[in-house]
Design an enzyme around this catalytic site. Structure first.
Site, PDB file in Angstrom:
ATOM      1  N   ALA A   7     -20.737  22.370   5.961  1.00 25.89           N
ATOM      2  CA  ALA A   7     -19.380  21.968   6.372  1.00 25.89           C
ATOM      3  C   ALA A   7     -19.356  20.712   7.242  1.00 25.89           C
ATOM      4  O   ALA A   7     -18.455  19.888   7.128  1.00 25.89           O
ATOM      5  CB  ALA A   7     -18.707  23.123   7.123  1.00 25.89           C
ATOM      6  N   THR A  32     -22.914  39.286  10.750  1.00 25.73           N
ATOM      7  CA  THR A  32     -21.457  39.216  10.840  1.00 25.73           C
ATOM      8  C   THR A  32     -20.975  37.813  10.494  1.00 25.73           C
ATOM      9  O   THR A  32     -21.496  36.831  11.021  1.00 25.73           O
ATOM     10  CB  THR A  32     -21.004  39.595  12.265  1.00 25.73           C
ATOM     11  OG1 THR A  32     -21.469  40.917  12.530  1.00 25.73           O
ATOM     12  CG2 THR A  32     -19.506  39.534  12.410  1.00 25.73           C
ATOM     13  N   THR A  73     -29.707  23.481   5.837  1.00 23.11           N
ATOM     14  CA  THR A  73     -31.129  23.730   6.088  1.00 23.11           C
ATOM     15  C   THR A  73     -31.472  25.169   5.713  1.00 23.11           C
ATOM     16  O   THR A  73     -32.443  25.428   4.995  1.00 23.11           O
ATOM     17  CB  THR A  73     -31.461  23.480   7.574  1.00 23.11           C
ATOM     18  OG1 THR A  73     -31.168  22.113   7.877  1.00 23.11           O
ATOM     19  CG2 THR A  73     -32.929  23.763   7.872  1.00 23.11           C
ATOM     20  N   CYS A  93     -38.547   8.018  15.171  1.00 25.19           N
ATOM     21  CA  CYS A  93     -39.387   8.079  16.360  1.00 25.19           C
ATOM     22  C   CYS A  93     -40.013   9.468  16.437  1.00 25.19           C
ATOM     23  O   CYS A  93     -39.384  10.406  16.904  1.00 25.19           O
ATOM     24  CB  CYS A  93     -38.549   7.866  17.619  1.00 25.19           C
ATOM     25  SG  CYS A  93     -37.977   6.199  17.813  1.00 25.19           S
TER      26      CYS A  93
HETATM   27  C1  LIG Z   1     -27.643  17.154   6.608  1.00 24.40           C
HETATM   28  C2  LIG Z   1     -28.415  17.559   5.421  1.00 24.40           C
HETATM   29  C3  LIG Z   1     -29.092  18.772   5.375  1.00 24.40           C
HETATM   30  C4  LIG Z   1     -29.109  19.729   6.550  1.00 24.40           C
HETATM   31  O1  LIG Z   1     -27.848  20.285   6.723  1.00 24.40           O
HETATM   32  P1  LIG Z   1     -27.506  21.182   8.040  1.00 24.40           P
HETATM   33  O2  LIG Z   1     -26.212  21.804   7.670  1.00 24.40           O
HETATM   34  O3  LIG Z   1     -27.407  20.221   9.153  1.00 24.40           O
HETATM   35  O4  LIG Z   1     -28.599  22.171   8.189  1.00 24.40           O
HETATM   36  C5  LIG Z   1     -29.779  19.101   4.225  1.00 24.40           C
HETATM   37  N1  LIG Z   1     -29.813  18.274   3.178  1.00 24.40           N
HETATM   38  C6  LIG Z   1     -29.184  17.092   3.176  1.00 24.40           C
HETATM   39  C7  LIG Z   1     -29.251  16.209   1.989  1.00 24.40           C
HETATM   40  C8  LIG Z   1     -28.464  16.689   4.296  1.00 24.40           C
HETATM   41  O5  LIG Z   1     -27.851  15.509   4.304  1.00 24.40           O
END
Ligand SMILES: *Cc1c(COP(=O)(O)O)cnc(C)c1O
Length: 404
Positions: A202, A242, A74, A328
């Site tokens: 990860a 950090t 994200t 939802c």
């Molecule tokens: C899960 C996902 C995200 C978000 O990843 P996070 O590490 O949870 O912030 C973004 N893009 C795609 C395609 C995802 O599947």
């Protein structure tokens, strides 16, 4: 076999025990700050970070120096879109993305729209793929960024990223790819795919939550970003703070395991997924596959069960962790925007279930899931007057419903 069964690996995945083992020393005795240059605690932490960086870079065929650590995909998506727009705004104010991107890209693009950036949300075909020709046609002399995902998180459809990368290169436009679902599951090569910026995380590949990366190309072209987080100048000034050494060690180990196991794991995964698909779809009528029949992640299956409400179906199989195509939100029950973008009707979108297989699923779990799904769907259909009518040959589209 142990219940419940976890089949929601597109949301998150459990840490591989080997990943946890690699991380543990870095919480306690090896706790140093990787930015401490004056003592062995710092050197030890820095060495671990560089080792992790190498393992991660190797999986995507990048240079370790091209990775910026973030809190997850994200943040990587936010940094890519906002960072490019801020840095290259004098060059242009137009970006191109697609209708089926993850919310981290869609919502970021919409927030940029509010700040005066013009955004093209390209449609997809009925299998969920973006057309390279549509990209070509959408490009203007003001376009500064193309952002298209590698593989979709709901339907698993894999985009023609290589072709898109080629177009971007020809036109001299920066190409960002959200590869969060693809990395570790299918081969990813930022060189061959012509990717300039790439987000991944990860916790989708059996690593820890709270750590992700943004790949930022260093040459041909050298991509520059305006940082969102300012501070100590970590990560080439693009993301201060950090470094979470244990998480980076875990991320690195997770990538190393994916690289080693992908050839066998993807085959095993696809075999289980195909068994699940054939087992369910062979046992029932009026079930529809969402997404692309072949250009699909090996661990993804998305099916609509006509005449059955997805949420009700999930309640009927509570011992299996799955996702439905209905989100939802506070007051309304909105069907998935991804399925709607494929042209799936509202009813079938509400009837969809996503199966996300993972490293720790077994054949026995798949057989159990087939059996439970078939029984649950049949049970719900038996109680459905709509299904009764359809079976009697009444065309539901011609029925005049009373309105109140
Ligand atoms: C899960 C996902 C995200 C978000 O990843 P996070 O590490 O949870 O912030 C973004 N893009 C795609 C395609 C995802 O599947």
């Amino acid at each position: 076999m142990k219940l419940p069964i976890y089949l929601d690996n597109h949301s998150t995945s459990p840490c591989d025990p080997r990943v946890v083992e690699a991380m543990l020393p870095y919480f306690t005795e090896k706790f140093g700050n990787a930015a401490s240059r004056n003592h062995s605690f710092g050197w030890e932490a820095e060495e671990a970070v560089e080792q992790g960086r190498k393992q991660i870079a190797q999986l995507i065929h990048a240079d370790p120096k091209e990775l910026i650590f973030t809190s997850g995909a994200t943040e990587s998506d936010n940094l890519a879109l906002k960072g490019i727009v801020e840095m290259y705004r004098e060059k242009g104010d137009h970006i191109i993305t697609s209708a089926t991107e993850h919310r981290a890209v869609i919502d970021t693009a919409k927030s940029l729209e509010k700040k005066g950036i013009s955004v093209t949300f390209l449609p997809v075909d009925k299998t969920g793929r973006v057309s390279p020709d549509d990209i070509k046609n959408a490009i203007t002399d003001k376009t500064i960024l193309i952002s298209v995902m590698l593989a979709n998180n709901e339907i698993g459809t894999i985009n023609p990223v290589r072709e898109i990368g080629k177009i971007a290169k020809e036109k001299g436009i920066i190409f960002h790819c959200d590869a969060t679902q693809g990395v570790g599951k299918i081969p990813v090569n930022v060189q061959e795919m012509g990717i300039d910026l790439m987000s991944f995380s990860a916790h989708k590949i059996y690593g820890p939550k709270g750590i992700g990366a943004l790949y930022v190309r260093r040459k041909a072209p050298r991509v520059r970003l305006e940082p969102m987080v300012h501070g100590g100048g970590h990560e080439r000034g693009m993301r201060s703070g950090t470094l979470p050494v244990p998480l980076i060690v875990g991320f690195g180990k997770a990538c190393e395991l994916c690289e080693q196991e992908m050839p066998t794991e993807s085959v095993r995964m696809a075999k289980m997924r195909d068994r699940l698909q054939n087992g369910i779809m062979g046992a029932m009528e009026e079930v529809y596959l969402n997404g692309h029949p072949t250009e699909r992640l090996p661990n993804n299956l998305n099916i609509s069960f006509a005449y059955v409400e997805g949420e009700a179906l999930l309640m009927g199989v509570k011992e299996i962790a799955l996702s439905s195509g209905s989100a939802c939100t506070s007051a309304t029950l909105e069907p998935s925007y991804v399925l709607r973008a494929l042209g799936v009707g509202s009813d079938l979108a509400h009837s969809s279930i996503r199966f996300g297989l993972g490293r720790f699923n077994t054949d026995v779990e798949i057989e159990y899931t087939i059996d439970r799904m078939v029984k649950a769907v049949n049970h719900l259909r038996e109680m459905s007057p709509l299904y009764e009518m359809a079976k009697e040959g009444i065309d539901l589209k011609t029925v005049q419903w009373a309105t109140h």
